[in-house]
Design an enzyme around this catalytic site. Structure first.
Site, PDB file in Angstrom:
ATOM      1  N   CYS A 138     -90.427 -17.715 -10.091  1.00  0.00           N
ATOM      2  CA  CYS A 138     -90.013 -16.622  -9.018  1.00  0.00           C
ATOM      3  C   CYS A 138     -90.424 -17.067  -7.860  1.00  0.00           C
ATOM      4  CB  CYS A 138     -90.639 -15.257  -9.457  1.00  0.00           C
ATOM      5  SG  CYS A 138     -90.350 -14.044  -8.352  1.00  0.00           S
ATOM      6  N   CYS A 141     -91.692 -14.231  -5.457  1.00  0.00           N
ATOM      7  CA  CYS A 141     -93.065 -13.868  -5.857  1.00  0.00           C
ATOM      8  C   CYS A 141     -94.038 -14.847  -5.222  1.00  0.00           C
ATOM      9  CB  CYS A 141     -93.457 -13.692  -7.070  1.00  0.00           C
ATOM     10  SG  CYS A 141     -92.047 -12.934  -8.017  1.00  0.00           S
ATOM     11  N   ASP A 142     -93.738 -16.035  -5.335  1.00  0.00           N
ATOM     12  CA  ASP A 142     -94.525 -17.145  -5.399  1.00  0.00           C
ATOM     13  C   ASP A 142     -94.522 -18.454  -4.411  1.00  0.00           C
ATOM     14  OD1 ASP A 142     -95.961 -16.264  -7.470  1.00  0.00           O
ATOM     15  OD2 ASP A 142     -94.977 -17.416  -8.734  1.00  0.00           O
TER      16      ASP A 142
END
Ligand code: NAP
Length: 310
Positions: A138, A141-142
């Site tokens: 993701c 997200c990261d």
């Protein structure tokens, strides 16, 4: 938890993504008592998308997390309860459906399974150990951890291009690896990526091995060029696998009929092979998995659940 009236709902909804919350809103407005069981936060996979541009009604686009929150709030206004808990087991046979969760046992006279889909893995040796240590699924997200570094994105669909675009704004260099020589992402997304100066493309290639450095983090990957069969090692700080998703149907395997890929077999009525159990959203067999088709499923599932309950 005791089997009290308080733990018995007309409708148990497994999964608080767009399908689950649409089902909950329609069910509650139809007079049913509804409990949504969600593991993380309202929105499901959608909550991991920073910019949703194709859900009608938002001309400027909307953050997927905010859209999920809004769906949850809207459901709450109609009396829907949400429990943040991990569903560990489901018992679907018989008139009362049971969900065993990390926060106790809940019952439904009908159940809508809207557990969605999870990122597909590369299925390479060491992948699990390197997850979160250089291997990710993701970018929204990261991705922040890779500012000014070199990252690889694997895949050729909308997710891969969206992830590569997101990362190209942060990273020094993005290497997009695809097993074909053309992308299948929508044209306007491809055009946006092509305009980025720091994106390299590696066509007709797959990742065949992940290697860890002394720190235990990903240090480089081995690629194979498919037409020539030639292998090459490429140093990277991070790798984002954006190769699609697989249905989160393990909880119902052996209880509901699934297709060979693991999607729950159900038509537009969302009825499954078990009476009183409906499948909505990405986990159901269907030609197009989008937020808008998930919400449509949710509405249909609530409608047919209501008819089932009589
Ligand atoms: P997808 O469309 O299924 O694409 C997956 C990509 O990964 C394909 O290019 C596929 O290659 C490749 N792939 C699959 N397995 C692989 C493997 N083992 N090794 C290497 N490559 C592999 O999945 P997605 O991009 O996640 O999209 C899923 C759905 O969400 C789609 O309906 C998409 O439109 C939607 N979506 C929409 C947006 C948006 O509109 N903003 C954003 C993200 C996702 P092949 O091409 O060779 O099959």
């Amino acid at each position: 938890m005791e089997k009290t009236e308080a733990s018995i709902y007309d409708l148990l909804v497994i999964g608080g993504g767009p399908a689950g919350y649409a089902a909950a809103i329609y069910g509650a407005r139809g007079g049913l008592t509804v409990l949504v069981l969600e593991q993380l936060s309202a929105g499901g996979q959608m909550a991991l998308t920073s910019q949703v541009d194709n859900y009608p009604g938002f001309p400027e686009g909307i953050d997927g997390f905010l859209l999920g929150e809004a769906m949850g709030k809207q459901a709450e206004q109609f009396g829907v309860k949400t429990k943040l808990a991990e569903v560990q087991a489901l018992r679907l046979a018989g008139p009362l459906k049971t969900a065993e969760t990390s926060s106790g046992r809940f019952y439904g006279r009908a159940l809508i399974f809207a557990a969605g889909a999870v990122p597909r893995k590369l299925n390479l040796a060491g992948e699990e150990a390197l997850t979160g240590r250089g291997v990710h699924y993701c970018a929204a997200c990261d991705g922040m951890a890779y500012r000014d570094q070199t990252v690889m994105v694997v895949g050729g669909g909308n997710s891969a291009v969206e992830d590569a675009l997101h990362l190209s704004r942060l990273a020094k260099k993005v290497i997009l690896v695809h097993r074909r020589d053309t992308l299948r992402a929508e044209k306007f997304m491809q055009d946006a990526l092509e305009a980025m100066p720091n994106v390299d493309y590696v066509w007709n290639s797959t990742v065949t091995a992940l290697h860890a450095g002394d720190s235990g983090r990903l240090s480089h990957v081995t690629l194979q060029n498919l037409p020539s069969g030639v292998f090459s090692d490429v140093p990277v700080d991070g790798l984002f696998a954006s190769i699609g998703r697989q249905p989160a149907s393990e909880l119902v395997r052996g209880q509901l009929d699934l297709d060979p890929a693991g999607y729950v077999l159900a038509d537009e009525t969302t009825r499954t092979s078990v009476p009183g159990v409906f499948a909505a959203g990405d986990v159901r067999t269907k030609p197009l998995r989008q937020i808008v088709t998930a919400t449509a499923d949710g509405a249909a599932a609530a409608y047919f659940a209501q008819r089932y309950l009589g």
